[in-house]
Design an enzyme around this catalytic site. Structure first.
Site, PDB file in Angstrom:
ATOM      1  N   LYS A  27       2.738 -13.846   5.992  1.00 45.86           N
ATOM      2  CA  LYS A  27       2.860 -14.859   4.926  1.00 45.86           C
ATOM      3  C   LYS A  27       4.363 -15.087   4.691  1.00 45.86           C
ATOM      4  CE  LYS A  27       1.028 -17.392   1.657  1.00 45.86           C
ATOM      5  NZ  LYS A  27       0.415 -18.682   1.972  1.00 45.86           N
ATOM      6  N   ASP A  37      -3.001 -17.333   5.347  1.00 45.86           N
ATOM      7  CA  ASP A  37      -4.089 -18.130   4.756  1.00 45.86           C
ATOM      8  C   ASP A  37      -4.705 -19.062   5.796  1.00 45.86           C
ATOM      9  OD1 ASP A  37      -1.563 -19.213   4.640  1.00 45.86           O
ATOM     10  OD2 ASP A  37      -1.876 -20.336   2.804  1.00 45.86           O
ATOM     11  N   ASP A  79      -6.198  -5.798   5.898  1.00 41.56           N
ATOM     12  CA  ASP A  79      -7.336  -5.312   5.117  1.00 41.56           C
ATOM     13  C   ASP A  79      -8.295  -6.469   4.824  1.00 41.56           C
ATOM     14  OD1 ASP A  79      -8.917  -3.636   3.686  1.00 41.56           O
ATOM     15  OD2 ASP A  79      -7.501  -3.226   2.083  1.00 41.56           O
ATOM     16  N   TYR A 135       0.824  -1.219   0.000  1.00 39.92           N
ATOM     17  CA  TYR A 135       0.000   0.000   0.000  1.00 39.92           C
ATOM     18  C   TYR A 135       0.854   1.264   0.000  1.00 39.92           C
ATOM     19  CZ  TYR A 135      -4.192  -2.690   1.117  1.00 39.92           C
ATOM     20  OH  TYR A 135      -5.241  -3.569   1.082  1.00 39.92           O
TER      21      TYR A 135
END
Ligand code: NAP
Length: 364
Positions: A180, A231, A255, A114
Protein backbone atom coordinates in the site's frame (compact mmCIF):
# COMPACT_ATOMS: atom_id res chain seq x y z
CA UNK A 1 -5.08 -35.09 10.99
CA UNK A 2 -2.90 -37.49 12.99
CA UNK A 3 -4.96 -40.52 11.96
CA UNK A 4 -4.93 -39.46 8.31
CA UNK A 5 -1.17 -38.79 8.21
CA UNK A 6 -0.26 -41.99 10.03
CA UNK A 7 -2.62 -43.98 7.79
CA UNK A 8 -1.13 -42.50 4.60
CA UNK A 9 2.49 -42.95 5.72
CA UNK A 10 1.82 -46.58 6.66
CA UNK A 11 0.13 -47.28 3.35
CA UNK A 12 2.62 -45.38 1.19
CA UNK A 13 5.71 -47.04 2.70
CA UNK A 14 4.29 -50.45 3.72
CA UNK A 15 5.07 -49.76 7.35
CA UNK A 16 8.78 -49.06 6.59
CA UNK A 17 8.45 -45.42 7.63
CA UNK A 18 6.56 -43.84 10.50
CA UNK A 19 6.39 -40.45 12.18
CA UNK A 20 7.22 -40.50 15.89
CA UNK A 21 4.99 -37.69 17.12
CA UNK A 22 5.93 -35.65 20.15
CA UNK A 23 3.38 -33.38 21.79
CA UNK A 24 4.51 -29.87 22.70
CA UNK A 25 2.19 -27.65 24.72
CA UNK A 26 0.84 -24.15 24.02
CA UNK A 27 -2.39 -22.27 24.71
CA UNK A 28 -5.12 -23.43 27.06
CA UNK A 29 -3.77 -26.97 27.32
CA UNK A 30 -0.36 -25.61 28.38
CA UNK A 31 -2.02 -23.29 30.88
CA UNK A 32 -3.99 -26.14 32.44
CA UNK A 33 -0.85 -28.28 32.72
CA UNK A 34 1.88 -25.75 33.55
CA UNK A 35 0.06 -22.51 34.50
CA UNK A 36 1.67 -20.82 31.49
CA UNK A 37 0.20 -20.25 28.02
CA UNK A 38 3.57 -20.59 26.35
CA UNK A 39 6.14 -22.50 28.44
CA UNK A 40 9.65 -21.50 27.43
CA UNK A 41 10.43 -25.10 26.43
CA UNK A 42 7.81 -24.86 23.67
CA UNK A 43 9.66 -22.57 21.21
CA UNK A 44 12.95 -24.20 22.20
CA UNK A 45 11.62 -27.64 21.25
CA UNK A 46 10.04 -26.40 18.02
CA UNK A 47 13.50 -25.11 17.03
CA UNK A 48 15.28 -28.27 18.20
CA UNK A 49 12.99 -30.74 16.41
CA UNK A 50 12.73 -28.48 13.33
CA UNK A 51 9.43 -29.76 11.91
CA UNK A 52 6.15 -29.30 13.76
CA UNK A 53 2.47 -28.83 13.13
CA UNK A 54 0.06 -26.98 15.37
CA UNK A 55 -3.61 -26.38 15.83
CA UNK A 56 -4.96 -22.84 16.21
CA UNK A 57 -4.58 -20.99 19.51
CA UNK A 58 -6.99 -18.50 21.08
CA UNK A 59 -6.00 -14.83 21.46
CA UNK A 60 -8.04 -12.31 23.46
CA UNK A 61 -9.02 -9.07 21.64
CA UNK A 62 -8.31 -5.56 23.02
CA UNK A 63 -6.27 -6.70 26.02
CA UNK A 64 -5.08 -9.85 27.77
CA UNK A 65 -2.01 -11.75 26.65
CA UNK A 66 -0.33 -11.30 23.30
CA UNK A 67 -1.17 -13.65 20.42
CA UNK A 68 0.68 -16.92 20.95
CA UNK A 69 0.84 -17.44 17.19
CA UNK A 70 2.49 -14.07 16.64
CA UNK A 71 4.82 -14.70 19.59
CA UNK A 72 5.89 -18.11 18.25
CA UNK A 73 6.57 -16.63 14.81
CA UNK A 74 8.61 -13.79 16.27
CA UNK A 75 10.51 -15.65 19.00
CA UNK A 76 11.56 -18.31 16.48
CA UNK A 77 12.01 -15.76 13.68
CA UNK A 78 9.79 -17.84 11.39
CA UNK A 79 9.81 -14.94 9.01
CA UNK A 80 7.78 -16.31 6.17
CA UNK A 81 4.17 -17.44 6.38
CA UNK A 82 3.52 -19.54 3.29
CA UNK A 83 -0.11 -20.06 2.33
CA UNK A 84 -0.92 -21.90 -0.90
CA UNK A 85 -4.47 -21.31 -2.11
CA UNK A 86 -5.81 -23.47 -4.91
CA UNK A 87 -9.03 -25.23 -5.77
CA UNK A 88 -9.78 -28.82 -4.81
CA UNK A 89 -12.23 -30.51 -7.13
CA UNK A 90 -15.72 -30.89 -5.67
CA UNK A 91 -15.41 -28.13 -3.08
CA UNK A 92 -18.37 -25.73 -3.27
CA UNK A 93 -17.31 -22.18 -4.08
CA UNK A 94 -19.07 -18.85 -4.62
CA UNK A 95 -16.91 -18.32 -7.73
CA UNK A 96 -17.86 -19.28 -11.30
CA UNK A 97 -14.36 -20.61 -12.04
CA UNK A 98 -12.70 -21.27 -8.69
CA UNK A 99 -10.05 -23.42 -10.40
CA UNK A 100 -8.55 -20.28 -11.93
CA UNK A 101 -7.09 -19.35 -8.56
CA UNK A 102 -3.78 -21.09 -7.89
CA UNK A 103 -1.54 -18.86 -5.81
CA UNK A 104 1.04 -19.14 -3.04
CA UNK A 105 1.10 -16.23 -0.61
CA UNK A 106 4.38 -15.37 1.16
CA UNK A 107 3.40 -13.16 4.07
CA UNK A 108 6.12 -11.39 6.08
CA UNK A 109 5.69 -12.69 9.60
CA UNK A 110 7.81 -10.63 11.97
CA UNK A 111 7.30 -6.90 11.47
CA UNK A 112 4.73 -4.35 10.25
CA UNK A 113 1.94 -3.40 12.70
CA UNK A 114 2.21 -6.92 14.16
CA UNK A 115 5.59 -6.18 15.74
CA UNK A 116 3.87 -5.49 19.06
CA UNK A 117 5.08 -1.89 19.44
CA UNK A 118 1.75 -0.48 20.63
CA UNK A 119 0.86 2.02 23.35
CA UNK A 120 -2.50 2.28 25.05
CA UNK A 121 -4.54 5.51 24.87
CA UNK A 122 -3.86 7.68 27.91
CA UNK A 123 -0.64 5.85 28.88
CA UNK A 124 2.49 7.81 29.76
CA UNK A 125 4.31 6.20 26.82
CA UNK A 126 1.60 7.17 24.33
CA UNK A 127 1.61 10.71 25.69
CA UNK A 128 5.42 10.96 25.42
CA UNK A 129 5.31 9.67 21.85
CA UNK A 130 2.64 12.19 20.92
CA UNK A 131 4.81 14.99 22.35
CA UNK A 132 7.87 13.70 20.50
CA UNK A 133 5.90 13.56 17.25
CA UNK A 134 4.59 17.10 17.87
CA UNK A 135 8.20 18.29 18.22
CA UNK A 136 8.87 16.75 14.77
CA UNK A 137 5.94 18.60 13.25
CA UNK A 138 3.55 15.61 13.19
CA UNK A 139 0.21 16.05 14.92
CA UNK A 140 -1.54 13.11 16.59
CA UNK A 141 -4.77 13.69 18.51
CA UNK A 142 -3.97 13.70 22.26
CA UNK A 143 -5.40 10.65 24.00
CA UNK A 144 -4.87 8.41 20.96
CA UNK A 145 -3.61 4.85 21.12
CA UNK A 146 -0.49 4.48 19.02
CA UNK A 147 0.94 1.54 17.07
CA UNK A 148 4.24 1.53 15.21
CA UNK A 149 4.74 -0.03 11.79
CA UNK A 150 8.37 -0.99 11.19
CA UNK A 151 9.34 -2.35 7.77
CA UNK A 152 13.06 -3.03 7.28
CA UNK A 153 15.19 -3.62 4.21
CA UNK A 154 16.72 -6.77 5.70
CA UNK A 155 13.40 -8.46 6.50
CA UNK A 156 11.77 -7.41 3.26
CA UNK A 157 14.72 -8.78 1.30
CA UNK A 158 14.74 -12.21 2.92
CA UNK A 159 10.97 -12.63 2.46
CA UNK A 160 11.01 -11.59 -1.20
CA UNK A 161 14.14 -13.70 -1.79
CA UNK A 162 12.36 -16.78 -0.43
CA UNK A 163 9.29 -16.08 -2.59
CA UNK A 164 11.40 -15.74 -5.76
CA UNK A 165 13.40 -18.87 -4.94
CA UNK A 166 10.13 -20.75 -4.44
CA UNK A 167 8.79 -19.46 -7.77
CA UNK A 168 11.96 -20.60 -9.54
CA UNK A 169 12.01 -24.03 -7.91
CA UNK A 170 8.33 -24.65 -8.61
CA UNK A 171 8.42 -23.21 -12.14
CA UNK A 172 5.85 -20.54 -11.34
CA UNK A 173 5.20 -17.73 -13.80
CA UNK A 174 5.26 -14.58 -11.69
CA UNK A 175 5.92 -13.01 -8.30
CA UNK A 176 3.68 -10.08 -7.33
CA UNK A 177 4.73 -7.64 -4.60
CA UNK A 178 1.55 -6.47 -2.85
CA UNK A 179 1.81 -3.20 -0.92
CA UNK A 180 0.00 0.00 0.00
CA UNK A 181 2.95 2.18 -0.94
CA UNK A 182 0.87 4.94 -2.47
CA UNK A 183 -0.25 5.89 1.06
CA UNK A 184 2.44 4.51 3.41
CA UNK A 185 5.35 5.59 1.30
CA UNK A 186 8.28 4.79 3.59
CA UNK A 187 6.99 1.45 4.89
CA UNK A 188 4.83 -0.24 2.27
CA UNK A 189 6.42 1.83 -0.52
CA UNK A 190 9.89 0.72 0.53
CA UNK A 191 8.69 -2.90 0.70
CA UNK A 192 8.02 -2.56 -3.02
CA UNK A 193 11.31 -0.74 -3.72
CA UNK A 194 13.47 -3.23 -1.76
CA UNK A 195 11.51 -6.14 -3.22
CA UNK A 196 12.35 -5.08 -6.79
CA UNK A 197 15.96 -4.46 -5.75
CA UNK A 198 16.30 -8.06 -4.54
CA UNK A 199 14.67 -9.35 -7.73
CA UNK A 200 16.93 -7.52 -10.17
CA UNK A 201 19.98 -7.40 -7.88
CA UNK A 202 20.13 -11.12 -7.03
CA UNK A 203 18.15 -12.86 -9.79
CA UNK A 204 18.89 -10.64 -12.80
CA UNK A 205 19.20 -13.33 -15.44
CA UNK A 206 16.13 -15.21 -14.17
CA UNK A 207 13.52 -12.45 -13.85
CA UNK A 208 11.96 -9.68 -15.90
CA UNK A 209 9.92 -6.86 -14.40
CA UNK A 210 6.51 -5.91 -15.72
CA UNK A 211 7.85 -2.47 -16.61
CA UNK A 212 10.61 -4.07 -18.71
CA UNK A 213 7.92 -6.09 -20.48
CA UNK A 214 6.06 -2.89 -21.33
CA UNK A 215 9.30 -1.60 -22.84
CA UNK A 216 9.52 -4.65 -25.09
CA UNK A 217 11.59 -7.15 -23.10
CA UNK A 218 10.76 -10.84 -23.45
CA UNK A 219 9.55 -13.00 -20.58
CA UNK A 220 10.72 -16.22 -22.22
CA UNK A 221 12.19 -18.55 -19.59
CA UNK A 222 11.91 -15.86 -16.93
CA UNK A 223 9.74 -15.13 -13.95
CA UNK A 224 7.78 -11.89 -14.19
CA UNK A 225 8.11 -9.63 -11.15
CA UNK A 226 5.29 -7.13 -10.78
CA UNK A 227 3.56 -5.19 -8.02
CA UNK A 228 0.00 -4.32 -7.11
CA UNK A 229 -1.53 -1.95 -4.59
CA UNK A 230 -3.20 -3.99 -1.85
CA UNK A 231 -6.79 -2.79 -2.27
CA UNK A 232 -6.67 -3.33 -6.04
CA UNK A 233 -5.23 -6.77 -5.43
CA UNK A 234 -8.41 -7.93 -3.69
CA UNK A 235 -10.48 -7.26 -6.78
CA UNK A 236 -7.77 -8.64 -9.07
CA UNK A 237 -7.94 -11.97 -7.26
CA UNK A 238 -11.71 -12.02 -7.77
CA UNK A 239 -11.80 -10.79 -11.36
CA UNK A 240 -8.49 -11.96 -12.88
CA UNK A 241 -7.26 -14.75 -10.59
CA UNK A 242 -5.29 -16.58 -13.29
CA UNK A 243 -2.93 -13.63 -13.73
CA UNK A 244 -1.41 -14.20 -10.28
CA UNK A 245 0.89 -16.88 -9.04
CA UNK A 246 3.34 -16.29 -6.18
CA UNK A 247 2.55 -13.26 -4.00
CA UNK A 248 4.98 -11.59 -1.58
CA UNK A 249 3.49 -9.12 0.85
CA UNK A 250 3.70 -7.42 4.23
CA UNK A 251 2.23 -8.90 7.40
CA UNK A 252 -1.19 -7.21 7.59
CA UNK A 253 -1.87 -7.35 3.84
CA UNK A 254 -0.97 -11.03 3.85
CA UNK A 255 -3.26 -11.78 6.76
CA UNK A 256 -6.27 -10.21 5.04
CA UNK A 257 -5.44 -11.46 1.58
CA UNK A 258 -5.00 -15.11 2.55
CA UNK A 259 -8.42 -15.36 4.24
CA UNK A 260 -10.10 -13.60 1.30
CA UNK A 261 -8.38 -15.89 -1.19
CA UNK A 262 -9.31 -18.97 0.89
CA UNK A 263 -12.97 -17.96 0.68
CA UNK A 264 -12.79 -18.22 -3.12
CA UNK A 265 -11.86 -21.90 -2.98
CA UNK A 266 -14.03 -23.19 -0.16
CA UNK A 267 -13.32 -21.17 2.95
CA UNK A 268 -11.05 -21.28 5.96
CA UNK A 269 -11.73 -24.95 6.62
CA UNK A 270 -9.63 -25.82 3.56
CA UNK A 271 -6.72 -23.34 3.81
CA UNK A 272 -3.28 -24.67 4.85
CA UNK A 273 -0.17 -22.78 5.90
CA UNK A 274 3.39 -22.90 7.23
CA UNK A 275 5.62 -20.55 9.19
CA UNK A 276 9.21 -21.06 8.10
CA UNK A 277 12.78 -19.91 8.31
CA UNK A 278 15.69 -21.68 6.62
CA UNK A 279 16.01 -24.54 9.15
CA UNK A 280 12.67 -24.63 11.03
CA UNK A 281 9.12 -25.11 9.78
CA UNK A 282 5.94 -24.83 11.86
CA UNK A 283 2.88 -25.91 9.88
CA UNK A 284 -0.55 -24.66 10.88
CA UNK A 285 -4.14 -24.24 9.80
CA UNK A 286 -5.00 -20.73 8.56
CA UNK A 287 -8.20 -20.57 10.61
CA UNK A 288 -8.58 -19.84 14.34
CA UNK A 289 -10.06 -21.89 17.17
CA UNK A 290 -13.69 -21.32 16.06
CA UNK A 291 -14.68 -21.18 19.77
CA UNK A 292 -18.41 -21.67 19.17
CA UNK A 293 -17.68 -25.14 17.76
CA UNK A 294 -14.99 -26.19 20.24
CA UNK A 295 -15.30 -29.77 21.45
CA UNK A 296 -18.22 -30.56 19.11
CA UNK A 297 -16.35 -32.85 16.68
CA UNK A 298 -17.79 -30.64 13.96
CA UNK A 299 -15.31 -28.41 12.12
CA UNK A 300 -13.50 -29.24 8.92
CA UNK A 301 -10.07 -30.79 9.54
CA UNK A 302 -9.18 -30.11 5.87
CA UNK A 303 -7.03 -27.10 6.66
CA UNK A 304 -4.89 -28.99 9.15
CA UNK A 305 -4.77 -32.05 6.90
CA UNK A 306 -3.59 -29.95 3.95
CA UNK A 307 -1.02 -28.30 6.25
CA UNK A 308 0.19 -31.83 7.01
CA UNK A 309 0.41 -32.47 3.25
CA UNK A 310 2.68 -29.41 3.00
CA UNK A 311 4.69 -30.83 5.91
CA UNK A 312 5.12 -34.22 4.21
CA UNK A 313 6.23 -32.48 1.00
CA UNK A 314 8.71 -30.42 3.01
CA UNK A 315 10.06 -33.71 4.43
CA UNK A 316 10.29 -35.16 0.94
CA UNK A 317 7.64 -37.80 1.70
CA UNK A 318 5.81 -36.95 -1.49
CA UNK A 319 4.13 -40.34 -1.97
CA UNK A 320 2.20 -39.99 1.31
CA UNK A 321 1.43 -36.34 0.57
CA UNK A 322 0.01 -37.14 -2.88
CA UNK A 323 -2.00 -40.02 -1.47
CA UNK A 324 -3.69 -37.73 1.08
CA UNK A 325 -4.38 -35.00 -1.45
CA UNK A 326 -6.03 -37.48 -3.83
CA UNK A 327 -8.05 -39.15 -1.07
CA UNK A 328 -9.21 -35.75 0.21
CA UNK A 329 -10.44 -34.81 -3.25
CA UNK A 330 -12.16 -38.18 -3.70
CA UNK A 331 -13.91 -37.86 -0.33
CA UNK A 332 -15.20 -34.40 -1.19
CA UNK A 333 -16.35 -35.46 -4.66
CA UNK A 334 -18.32 -38.24 -2.89
CA UNK A 335 -19.99 -35.39 -0.96
CA UNK A 336 -18.68 -36.77 2.31
CA UNK A 337 -18.00 -33.41 3.92
CA UNK A 338 -18.20 -31.51 7.19
CA UNK A 339 -20.89 -28.91 7.98
CA UNK A 340 -19.17 -25.97 6.28
CA UNK A 341 -19.04 -27.58 2.85
CA UNK A 342 -22.37 -29.41 3.33
CA UNK A 343 -24.00 -26.01 3.95
CA UNK A 344 -22.77 -24.78 0.58
CA UNK A 345 -23.55 -28.01 -1.29
CA UNK A 346 -27.14 -28.12 0.00
CA UNK A 347 -29.06 -31.35 0.64
CA UNK A 348 -25.97 -33.11 2.01
CA UNK A 349 -25.85 -34.58 5.51
CA UNK A 350 -22.71 -33.24 7.20
CA UNK A 351 -20.14 -35.62 8.67
CA UNK A 352 -18.44 -35.04 11.99
CA UNK A 353 -14.72 -34.18 11.99
CA UNK A 354 -13.84 -37.75 12.99
CA UNK A 355 -16.23 -39.29 10.44
CA UNK A 356 -14.70 -37.17 7.68
CA UNK A 357 -11.24 -38.40 8.68
CA UNK A 358 -12.46 -42.02 8.61
CA UNK A 359 -14.00 -41.53 5.17
CA UNK A 360 -10.75 -40.02 3.93
CA UNK A 361 -8.69 -42.90 5.36
CA UNK A 362 -10.94 -45.37 3.56
CA UNK A 363 -10.17 -43.54 0.33
CA UNK A 364 -6.38 -43.61 0.77
P1 NAP B 1 -11.95 -18.56 13.35
O1 NAP B 1 -11.68 -19.35 14.58
O2 NAP B 1 -11.11 -18.87 12.16
O3 NAP B 1 -13.49 -18.78 12.99
C1 NAP B 1 -14.20 -17.93 12.13
C2 NAP B 1 -15.20 -18.73 11.33
O4 NAP B 1 -14.50 -19.40 10.28
C3 NAP B 1 -15.90 -19.83 12.10
O5 NAP B 1 -16.97 -19.35 12.85
C4 NAP B 1 -16.32 -20.72 10.95
O6 NAP B 1 -17.36 -20.13 10.18
C5 NAP B 1 -15.11 -20.66 10.04
N1 NAP B 1 -14.12 -21.70 10.37
C6 NAP B 1 -12.97 -21.59 11.10
N2 NAP B 1 -12.36 -22.76 11.19
C7 NAP B 1 -13.10 -23.65 10.51
C8 NAP B 1 -12.98 -25.03 10.23
N3 NAP B 1 -11.94 -25.76 10.67
N4 NAP B 1 -13.96 -25.62 9.53
C9 NAP B 1 -15.00 -24.93 9.07
N5 NAP B 1 -15.17 -23.60 9.28
C10 NAP B 1 -14.22 -22.98 9.99
O7 NAP B 1 -11.80 -17.00 13.60
P2 NAP B 1 -12.21 -16.11 14.86
O8 NAP B 1 -13.54 -16.55 15.39
O9 NAP B 1 -12.02 -14.75 14.36
O10 NAP B 1 -11.07 -16.38 15.94
C11 NAP B 1 -11.23 -17.28 17.04
C12 NAP B 1 -9.93 -17.35 17.83
O11 NAP B 1 -8.90 -17.96 17.03
C13 NAP B 1 -9.37 -15.99 18.26
O12 NAP B 1 -8.87 -16.12 19.57
C14 NAP B 1 -8.23 -15.74 17.28
O13 NAP B 1 -7.23 -14.92 17.81
C15 NAP B 1 -7.74 -17.13 17.08
N6 NAP B 1 -7.01 -17.31 15.80
C16 NAP B 1 -5.94 -18.13 15.80
C17 NAP B 1 -5.24 -18.39 14.64
C18 NAP B 1 -4.08 -19.33 14.69
O14 NAP B 1 -3.91 -20.01 15.69
N7 NAP B 1 -3.25 -19.39 13.66
C19 NAP B 1 -5.66 -17.81 13.43
C20 NAP B 1 -6.79 -16.98 13.44
C21 NAP B 1 -7.46 -16.74 14.62
P3 NAP B 1 -18.92 -20.33 10.39
O15 NAP B 1 -19.29 -19.68 11.69
O16 NAP B 1 -19.52 -19.63 9.21
O17 NAP B 1 -19.23 -21.78 10.42
Amino acid sequence: MLRVVDGAVKKAYNGKRAIHWKEIFAGEKAFAKYGNYLPKETPAQIAEFRISIKGPLTTPVGGGFRSLNVTLRQVLDLYSCIRPVSYICGVPSPMKWPEKLDIVIFRENTEDVYSGVEFEAGSREAQRLIELLESMGKHVLPGSSIGIKPISRERTERLVRMAIQYALEHKRKSVTLVHKGNIMKYTEGYFKKWGYEVAVGEFRSLVVTEEELWQGASSEGKIIVKDRIADAMFQQLLLRPDEYDVIATTNLNGDYLSDAAAAQVGGLGMAPGANVREDVALFEATHGTAPKYAGMDKVNPGSLILSAVMMLEYMGWNEAATMIRQALEKTIVQKKVTYDLARQLGDVKPLKTSEFASALIENL
